[in-house]
Enzyme design. Structure first.
Site, PDB file in Angstrom:
ATOM      1  N   SER A   1      17.863 -45.781 -30.034  1.00 19.28           N
ATOM      2  CA  SER A   1      18.908 -46.586 -29.397  1.00 19.28           C
ATOM      3  C   SER A   1      20.241 -46.427 -30.098  1.00 19.28           C
ATOM      4  CB  SER A   1      18.523 -48.056 -29.413  1.00 19.28           C
ATOM      5  OG  SER A   1      17.212 -48.201 -28.967  1.00 19.28           O
TER       6      SER A   1
ATOM      7  N   TYR B   1       7.486 -43.642 -37.220  1.00 21.92           N
ATOM      8  CA  TYR B   1       7.932 -43.977 -35.868  1.00 21.92           C
ATOM      9  C   TYR B   1       7.104 -43.145 -34.884  1.00 21.92           C
ATOM     10  CZ  TYR B   1      11.461 -44.962 -32.165  1.00 21.92           C
ATOM     11  OH  TYR B   1      12.124 -45.358 -31.035  1.00 21.92           O
TER      12      TYR B   1
ATOM     13  N   LYS C   1       6.009 -48.099 -36.501  1.00 21.42           N
ATOM     14  CA  LYS C   1       6.722 -48.635 -35.344  1.00 21.42           C
ATOM     15  C   LYS C   1       6.114 -47.913 -34.161  1.00 21.42           C
ATOM     16  CE  LYS C   1      11.210 -48.019 -33.043  1.00 21.42           C
ATOM     17  NZ  LYS C   1      10.739 -48.553 -31.794  1.00 21.42           N
TER      18      LYS C   1
ATOM     19  N   GLY D   1       6.894 -51.436 -30.051  1.00 22.50           N
ATOM     20  CA  GLY D   1       8.019 -50.635 -29.562  1.00 22.50           C
ATOM     21  C   GLY D   1       8.495 -51.036 -28.172  1.00 22.50           C
TER      22      GLY D   1
END
Ligand SMILES: CC(=O)N[C@H](C=O)[C@@H](O)[C@H](O)[C@H](O)CO
Ligand SMILES: CC(=O)C(=O)O
Length: 305
Positions: free
Chosen positions: A50, A139, A167, A192
């Protein structure tokens, strides 16, 4: 046993704050950091998907993090996503993040080539070695990265004592159960997909990191509170409304983050510019969508807060 309390709760993904020329804007970064402090979120996830990390240069990513750390008064837990496709650049960002005193660094796997697990583990451990005093978060975002974190690779990574968890942005909430079971109490799983924040939490994620939290942090904080109070009906009602807002924000010609920044300007007076190419900026017709989504956010806040 590790104390991971500072990571538990609502952790918005930080946005790329740009000026009118499309360059990282120090004032915007500091204003957005103060905004998150005021909203009372647990922490922020800087330079992730993001944060348009894939389209920012290494110096730009450093500038974002430096200004976040300048504006943070210590109340926000800071997780810096440092992955670049090159190990060397990722290590440079990891070193930089540790020097600035972040709480944790995070990394996607290397993208484009589908590398074997031993190569992915080496990449992650090389990055982690460049920040030897900093927690490391994996991630997992297989739908974008092209490779998934498997239980075997996660087990290999947990040999690194700095690895504190995952994550998880894969879509099956079941994966959260798996990573919670494998990691045990000494590790943490972050939800997530924002569209299933409450489901991920019920499956064991003690926190969430999300790309849309920033435009409506109050609603995610409220869901978090409802979950703590076992008010699942209200939590679900908020989740449904949040999801309608997300679908609306994804319906523009321009990229969702361009919509989000336009809403933050309208609802919160934050000037964060547009998005980095090749992400598409808004077109004239998108302003209707921005207005509708901004109103939906205001209405939901009125309804639940
Ligand atoms: C694929 C992707 O970018 N996932 C983000 C992180 O997990 C989410 O936070 C999304 O931005 C969000 O769920 C909106 O679709
Ligand atoms: C959470 C998210 O969307 C990010 O990686 O920035």
């Amino acid at each position: 046993m590790r104390n991971l309390e500072k990571y538990e709760g609502v952790i918005p993904a930080f946005y790329a704050c740009l000026d009118e020329n499309g360059n990282v804007d120090e004032n915007g970064v500091q204003a957005l950091t103060r905004y998150f402090i005021d909203k009372g979120v647990k922490g922020i996830y800087v330079n992730g998907s993001s944060g348009e990390c894939i389209y920012l240069t290494v110096p730009e990513r450093k500038k974002v993090l430096e200004n976040v750390m300048k504006a943070n008064d210590g109340s926000l837990t800071v997780i810096a996503h440092v992955a670049c496709n090159s190990t060397e650049e990722s290590k440079e960002l990891a070193r930089h993040a540790e020097a600035l005193g972040v709480d944790a660094i995070a990394s996607i796997p290397p993208i484009y080539f589908k590398l074997p697990e031993h190569a992915i583990a080496k990449y992650w451990n090389d990055i982690s070695d460049a920040a030897p005093n900093t927690d490391f978060i994996i991630y997992n975002i297989p739908q974008l990265a092209g490779v998934a974190l498997t239980p075997g690779l996660y087990a290999e990574m947990r040999k690194n004592p700095r690895v504190i968890g995952v994550k998880n942005s894969s879509m099956p909430v079941q994966d959260i159960q798996m990573f919670c079971a494998d990691g045990g109490e000494d590790h943490i799983v972050f939800n997530g997909p924002d569209e299933q924040f409450i489901s991920g939490r019920l499956m064991g994620a003690k926190a969430g990191i999300g790309g849309t939290y920033g435009v409506m942090p109050e609603l995610f904080l409220k869901m978090d509170e409802c979950l703590k109070n076992k008010d699942l009906e209200t939590a679900r009602a908020i989740q449904y409304d949040v999801n309608s807002i997300i679908y609306k924000m994804c319906s523009a010609h321009g990229n969702m983050y361009a919509v989000i920044k336009a809403i933050l300007k309208k609802n919160e007076g934050l000037e964060l510019g547009t998005v980095k190419a090749p992400l598409a900026p808004l077109c004239e017709a998108d302003m209707v969508i921005v207005d509708e989504a901004a109103d939906m956010i205001c209405a939901a806040k009125k309804k639940y807060l």
